[in-house]
Design an enzyme around this catalytic site. Sequence first.
Site, PDB file in Angstrom:
ATOM      1  N   ASP A  71       0.980  -1.253   0.091  1.00  0.00           N
ATOM      2  CA  ASP A  71       0.071  -0.037   0.150  1.00  0.00           C
ATOM      3  C   ASP A  71       0.796   1.229   0.019  1.00  0.00           C
ATOM      4  OD1 ASP A  71      -2.547   1.202   0.031  1.00  0.00           O
ATOM      5  OD2 ASP A  71      -2.588   1.535   1.952  1.00  0.00           O
ATOM      6  N   THR A  72       0.558   2.405  -0.687  1.00  0.00           N
ATOM      7  CA  THR A  72       1.224   3.596  -0.833  1.00  0.00           C
ATOM      8  C   THR A  72       0.312   4.640  -0.346  1.00  0.00           C
ATOM      9  OG1 THR A  72       2.710   2.412  -2.493  1.00  0.00           O
ATOM     10  CG2 THR A  72       2.438   4.880  -2.360  1.00  0.00           C
TER      11      THR A  72
END
Length: 194
Positions: A71-72
Amino acid sequence: MDNNILIFASNNRHKAEEILAVTGDQYKIITLKEAGIDIDIPEPYNTIEANASGKSKMIYQLTQQNCFGDDTGLEVEALNGEPGVKSARYAGDQKDFDANIDKLLSKLDDKENRNAQFRTVISLMWNDKEYLFEGMVKGMIIYERRGANGFGYDPVFIPEGSYKTFGEMTLEEKNLFSHRKKAVDKLMEFLKQQ
């Protein structure tokens, strides 16, 4: 279980391209689609770490195959870390990149401080254990879009040490700075030691 195959718990082809550009052929990394898994993994958590973890654990439970999720988030100083974990859905659940950028630029309209950072967390499920790897790049948000490469907030983010936005860079240029590459490098370093 084949330790040379890793499932990437994502349907995002842009992310898959960036990751494959770093890993080369040391490991066979396959997307959910290539693994024959047709699900959209939810991101219900309020931290980047928990979302990454949720993705890898869900796919590991489904397949019992080593896998990783990521996840970013884009974290903007003047907005107290927004959009952060909500980066993909900043302007709504439709995940519209342009609408997200419009909302970000509008919220930064009267702000002088344009400092921001991209942060990626990778959760690896490896032989029934979880390992986390983080990559980060600091930079700034500019006032208007530049460049049509990349995805997400790339056209408005300039990493420290460059005059180009991620949107103006080739994938090779982006990987000199990329938060995702830094996290993937740590993942690959770990895998080499196994």
